[in-house]
Design a protein around this motif. Structure first.
Motif, PDB file in Angstrom:
ATOM      1  N   ARG A  44      -8.467   7.705   2.467  1.00 36.26           N
ATOM      2  CA  ARG A  44      -8.076   6.457   2.986  1.00 36.26           C
ATOM      3  C   ARG A  44      -6.738   6.225   2.485  1.00 36.26           C
ATOM      4  O   ARG A  44      -6.076   5.679   3.594  1.00 36.26           O
ATOM      5  CB  ARG A  44      -9.268   5.341   2.189  1.00 36.26           C
ATOM      6  N   ARG A  45      -6.299   6.729   1.595  1.00 38.89           N
ATOM      7  CA  ARG A  45      -4.699   6.309   1.321  1.00 38.89           C
ATOM      8  C   ARG A  45      -3.809   7.346   2.040  1.00 38.89           C
ATOM      9  O   ARG A  45      -2.731   6.814   2.399  1.00 38.89           O
ATOM     10  CB  ARG A  45      -4.596   6.727  -0.145  1.00 38.89           C
TER      11      ARG A  45
ATOM     12  N   GLU B  24      -7.413   1.976  13.523  1.00 40.03           N
ATOM     13  CA  GLU B  24      -6.875   2.291  12.353  1.00 40.03           C
ATOM     14  C   GLU B  24      -7.017   1.581  11.228  1.00 40.03           C
ATOM     15  O   GLU B  24      -7.021   0.337  11.405  1.00 40.03           O
ATOM     16  CB  GLU B  24      -5.292   2.347  12.690  1.00 40.03           C
ATOM     17  N   LYS B  25      -7.481   2.093  10.002  1.00 43.56           N
ATOM     18  CA  LYS B  25      -7.861   1.224   8.817  1.00 43.56           C
ATOM     19  C   LYS B  25      -6.575   0.946   8.207  1.00 43.56           C
ATOM     20  O   LYS B  25      -5.481   1.897   8.007  1.00 43.56           O
ATOM     21  CB  LYS B  25      -8.805   2.105   8.117  1.00 43.56           C
ATOM     22  N   PRO B  26      -6.567  -0.137   7.431  1.00 43.22           N
ATOM     23  CA  PRO B  26      -5.325  -0.413   6.415  1.00 43.22           C
ATOM     24  C   PRO B  26      -5.255   0.552   5.369  1.00 43.22           C
ATOM     25  O   PRO B  26      -6.431   1.082   4.962  1.00 43.22           O
ATOM     26  CB  PRO B  26      -5.682  -1.664   5.985  1.00 43.22           C
ATOM     27  N   VAL B  27      -4.041   1.162   4.711  1.00 40.10           N
ATOM     28  CA  VAL B  27      -4.095   1.720   3.711  1.00 40.10           C
ATOM     29  C   VAL B  27      -4.201   1.207   2.527  1.00 40.10           C
ATOM     30  O   VAL B  27      -3.986  -0.152   2.336  1.00 40.10           O
ATOM     31  CB  VAL B  27      -2.463   2.379   3.462  1.00 40.10           C
ATOM     32  N   ILE B  28      -5.066   1.775   1.525  1.00 41.60           N
ATOM     33  CA  ILE B  28      -5.591   1.095   0.444  1.00 41.60           C
ATOM     34  C   ILE B  28      -4.695   1.391  -0.925  1.00 41.60           C
ATOM     35  O   ILE B  28      -3.708   2.247  -0.688  1.00 41.60           O
ATOM     36  CB  ILE B  28      -6.753   1.775  -0.190  1.00 41.60           C
ATOM     37  N   SER B  29      -4.657   0.723  -1.772  1.00 40.22           N
ATOM     38  CA  SER B  29      -3.900   0.783  -3.050  1.00 40.22           C
ATOM     39  C   SER B  29      -4.629   0.724  -4.199  1.00 40.22           C
ATOM     40  O   SER B  29      -5.860   0.074  -4.057  1.00 40.22           O
ATOM     41  CB  SER B  29      -2.783  -0.274  -3.004  1.00 40.22           C
TER      42      SER B  29
END
Length: 952
Positions: free
Chosen positions: A420-421, A546-551
């Motif tokens: 995911r990142r 497109e998925k948001p970048v995780i943190s």
């Protein structure tokens, strides 16, 4: 008492009260002193010696300091139960407050402050004011603490008589301990006073506090440092001056002083503008924080919880000390877990290699929870540090190759987060993951693997075969796995529409819409079905977007909350990582006195421990009264319950201390259940109506009035947060109002549109509660944006809403809510029913009926527990339970000075009566609760309910 005085605790003779009286009246001072010691010993072990009050008070007029201390100790414990006689001691108190010996002056003022009787409080003011100006510092410091005790009893008196001004004058005292006690007293008063600005530190006071800091005792330093932590410096120069004076406290051996000093320095660090000064201060703070980790494990845990806050605010303080937080083999698990959190907070590109080596070593330990967290921390390193991601992936693959089941499953979940990142970077590891599919049996690991297969279906040749292996058990899988299977299958269909079994997507959508009760799964399946059937291109844009970048924000705390927690370092707030008001509340309760009642503030805690703030020792309420059972209250061994109900129940039998209401063979222990009183008039039952189907086709809400009682002023627990209710926040609780069971509701509108037409429905439950009408009438209605409304929905027992027989008994309620503006969307939440809401108003039993019911329930079905609550009087206990329709029947003396109380309550459901026996000693912690009920499955729920009522 000295070590040789243990002989006073061994008296078991009969008639010793008469002997005590003779010895107390003796002219021999030594004999008189021994007699008082015997009385104190008897009082300590729980015997009632209140009838000796006049004789003990007569011993006050003595020059023997030891005897005077013992008499004062007796007075503190019995003054509340003998307020009229306590007035006899006032003249001696006043006289002692002017004694040439400063110890006696201080002792007199301290004792008067501990006696919580309003009429004595009135006589305390003048001696206390004189002692605040006494020549001896010991007397002044005692008087300073006594002002806080007086404020606890009568706040208005403290303000009217100028004691606050006197305390502020003591801040400039030449003796540092007087200053420290004045600070402690003012801080306590400030925390309890509704008025702002009771204790404000001015620059002049600041200088006095800093001057007294070096010469105080350890606890005096803690009080002063805590006060300094609330001071807002005017400029950088003043902040630097405070830092220079406080920094030496970092090397103190007392952990409390170190934490309080760190709290002050963290506050001032924000105001210092010099980079060199900031760097120097951060360097000074690191060693004492590291030293805290060399203490016992419990202290380490507290230190680590505080260090976690410090590191989040300023990681540079400990950025070079990451090795200090590496786990030792003999660390308890709770310490290891906290160390892992701090290691992750301190990891950076310079130390990531050694951290990964350490985490890899942890992943081979035997503690499963610790191993799982270590694996998760490796993934968090990858998410936080882009340059280290490849190294983290390599470590995870090594761990997967060990074939340890729980390590492999946790690694799969972690790798999913890394994908995911960093999308489209590390797909080469998917083959290794697929080789371990057979070992995945945990829901999270399965869901993670299915997500990976669906996300990279176009690059996995046998993706459809892999998904098919999971689809075979689709109906039995938990909801999170079903949701991932549904989405992954749709992704596979969109990416490979012509490959694989064509009926796979049809099968999944059919199962998800027709064979499941999970609303989330069903609704998502309908959305996918409609998208695929109407516009496949739109489906691609939605599902394959497109998925948001995780943190990594697993332990991040919002900035304002973080600052609040840092300002409460050294208290439970910094350990719980919650603001104090979330687990401590202040309430005013009446304290009984000779002429009336006085409102007093007590800290009422909703968590497992009380706040560590406040004054040390016996500042607020040190006058805890030991057992004070009335004289002559103990029943002879052959009496038992006697003839409590006036019934002939046969010969009594011996009973053990604090007995449950059990009936041994050949004996009946239920005689003498006293006179009961007339039963209350029965309440008219609410007629159950057919419930509205919230999941049906919608429609306008039908008419239905909410409960007629006005909404309560007390806040209700939040059941549906605004984030889950699209701006609608619902608080509520099931209550009994005027004989009617209602669902008290509060609706807060945090959205942009008005809310009206609120409707409620309950799922099947153990007791079968259902609303008599689904519509909830709110006041005001509609609820405007930013507004709040209160209302109630009447409830009744509906046999159609009872769960099937054999279901485990539970007070859990599943609730559904919708409103006109929700476009047919239904919001779900769960709640817990308090059983006392179901007790009927006509539940009082006749004495014969109670006895018959009790005997008819087998002893094996009795449930019992011990509740650590304090009930001041039997009348208070009766009033507390009768207010909840739990009716008092009788009371009887029991062994060891205890007293047994008997109650009954009738449930409005089909579960019949609940019978209670409560054994307690008035004013002493510890109540034994025994419960029997006609429906044995209800007994554990009733036991929990009674425990909650007693602790309320």
């Amino acid at each position: 008492m000295s070590g040789n005085d243990s002989r006073f605790f061994t008296t078991t003779k009969k008639g010793e009260i008469a002997e005590f009286k003779d010895e107390l009246r003796s002219l021999d001072k030594t004999k008189q002193c021994d007699a008082v010691k015997k009385v104190i010993a008897a009082m300590t072990v729980g015997k009632d010696v209140s009838m000796l009050f006049p004789d003990v008070v007569n011993c006050m007029q003595t020059s023997n300091l030891e005897l005077k201390k013992l008499v004062y100790l007796y007075l503190i414990n019995y003054a509340k139960s003998q307020p009229e006689l306590a007035i006899m001691a006032v003249n001696t108190f006043v006289k002692d407050s002017q004694d040439p010996n400063p110890l006696i002056r201080a002792l007199a003022v301290r004792t008067m402050g501990c006696i919580r009787v309003e009429r004595i409080t009135e006589y305390l003011c003048d001696p206390l004011m004189k002692c605040m100006r006494d020549d001896d510092p010991y007397v002044r410091k005692t008087a300073a603490i006594c002002v806080a005790k007086l404020f606890d009893i009568n706040p208005e008196l403290v303000e009217d008589r100028g004691f606050l001004d006197g305390l502020k004058e003591l801040l400039g005292d030449s003796n540092p301990m007087v200053v420290a006690n004045a600070v402690a007293s003012l801080m306590e008063i400030s925390s309890r006073s509704p008025k702002a600005g009771v204790f404000a530190i001015s620059p002049q006071v600041l200088f006095k506090l800093l001057s007294a800091l070096n010469e105080c005792t350890e606890w005096g330093q803690v009080f002063i440092l805590d006060a300094l932590a609330s001071y807002n410096s005017r400029d950088s120069r003043e902040a630097e001056s405070i830092v220079e004076r406080v920094a030496p406290r970092l090397s103190h051996a007392n952990c409390a002083i170190v934490l309080s000093a760190v709290k002050v320095l963290m506050k001032q660090l924000d105001l210092i503008t010099s980079p060199d000064m900031q760097a120097s201060l951060c360097k000074k703070m690191a060693p004492p924080l590291v030293t805290l980790l060399s203490t016992e494990p419990e202290m380490q845990y507290v230190a680590l919880r505080n260090i976690a806050l410090i590191v989040q605010k300023r990681p540079e303080i400990l950025q070079h000390e990451v090795k200090v937080f590496f786990c030792k083999y003999n660390d308890p698990t709770y310490v290891k877990m906290e160390k892992l959190e701090i290691i992750i907070a301190l990891v950076n590109d310079r130390n990531v290699d050694q951290v990964l080596l350490e985490l890899k070593e942890y992943a081979t330990e035997v503690d499963v929870d610790f191993v799982r967290k270590a694996v998760r921390c490796i993934g968090r390193c990858a998410v936080m540090l882009e340059r280290a991601a490849q190294k983290c992936i390599a470590v995870l693959l090594e761990l997967i190759s060990t074939k340890v089941n729980y390590v492999t499953q946790e690694a799969v979940v972690v790798i999913m987060h890394i994908f995911r990142r960093y999308p489209n970077r590390y797909e080469s590891v998917i083959a290794d993951l697929c080789d371990n599919l057979d070992t995945l049996d945990e829901p999270d690991a399965k869901a993670a693997m299915i997500w990976i297969i669906g996300e990279y279906a176009s690059r996995i040749d046998n993706a459809e075969e892999l998904l098919e292996s999971f689809l075979e058990t689709f109906p039995e899988e938990p909801p999170n796995v079903q949701l991932q299977l549904l989405t992954a299958t749709v992704k596979l269909f969109l990416k490979k529409p012509t490959e694989g079994p064509q009926n796979m997507i049809q099968l999944v959508l059919s199962n998800a819409t027709q064979e499941t009760d999970n609303p989330d799964l069903r609704d998502r399946a309908f959305v996918y079905w409609r998208l695929l059937s109407t516009d496949p291109e739109a489906a691609k844009e939605v599902v394959l977007a497109e998925k948001p970048v995780i943190s990594d924000d697993a332990r991040s705390i919002e900035a304002s909350l973080l600052n609040e927690l840092l300002s409460n370092m050294g208290t439970l707030a910094s350990v719980y990582h919650k603001p104090p008001e979330s687990f401590v509340s202040r309430a005013r309760y009446p304290v009984s006195s000779g002429t009336g009642s006085v409102a007093v503030d007590y800290g009422a805690m909703s968590g497992p421990e009380s706040s560590s703030g406040g004054l040390v020792g016996d500042l607020l309420g040190g006058d805890v009264t030991p057992a004070t059972a009335p004289a002559g209250n103990a029943a002879p061994p052959t009496d038992l319950m006697g003839d409590l109900m006036g019934l002939d129940v046969g010969a009594p039998a011996a009973v053990a201390a604090a007995p449950p209401m059990a009936t041994p063979s050949g004996a009946d222990m239920l005689g003498d259940l006293l006179g009961g009183g007339a039963p209350a008039a029965p309440a008219a039952p609410a007629a159950p109506l057919d419930p509205f189907d919230l999941l049906g086709g919608g429609g306008a809400p039908v008419g239905g009035a909410a409960g007629g009682a006005p909404p309560p002023a007390l806040p209700l627990p939040v059941l549906l947060p605004a984030a889950r209710g699209n701006g609608m926040e619902i608080s509520g609780a099931v209550k009994s109002l005027n004989g009617q069971v209602v669902y008290e509701l509060s609706v807060s509108n945090q959205g942009a549109q008005p809310i009206d037409g609120v409707m409620i429905q309950l799922n099947k439950s153990f007791f079968g509660l259902a609303p008599t009408s689904p519509a909830v009438t709110l006041t005001p209605s509609p609820v405007p944006p930013g507004g709040m409304a209160r209302g109630s929905a009447p409830l009744a027992i509906n046999s159609a809403m009872v769960v099937p027989p054999g279901t485990a008994p539970s007070v859990s309620l599943q609730v559904a809510v919708k409103h006109n503006g929700s476009a047919g969307q239904v919001y779900y939440f769960t709640d817990s029913l308090s059983l006392d809401a179901l007790f009927a108003a006509d539940g009082r039993l006749e004495k014969n009926a109670f006895l018959d019911l009790w005997r008819g329930i087998p002893d094996s079905q009795e449930q019992s527990t011990r509740v650590q609550a304090v009930i001041p009087t039997g009348d208070a206990l009766i009033a507390k339970l009768e207010a909840r329709s739990v009716f008092f029947l009788a009371r009887r003396p029991a062994d060891n000075g205890m007293e047994a109380f008997y109650f009954c309550g009738k449930l409005i459901s089909h579960h019949g009566y609940v019978l209670l026996e409560l054994s307690l000693r008035e004013g002493v912690p510890g109540i034994k609760v025994c419960v029997r009920s006609q429906a044995s499955e209800v007994s554990p729920l009733a036991l929990q309910c009674v425990e909650k009522l007693l602790l309320a």
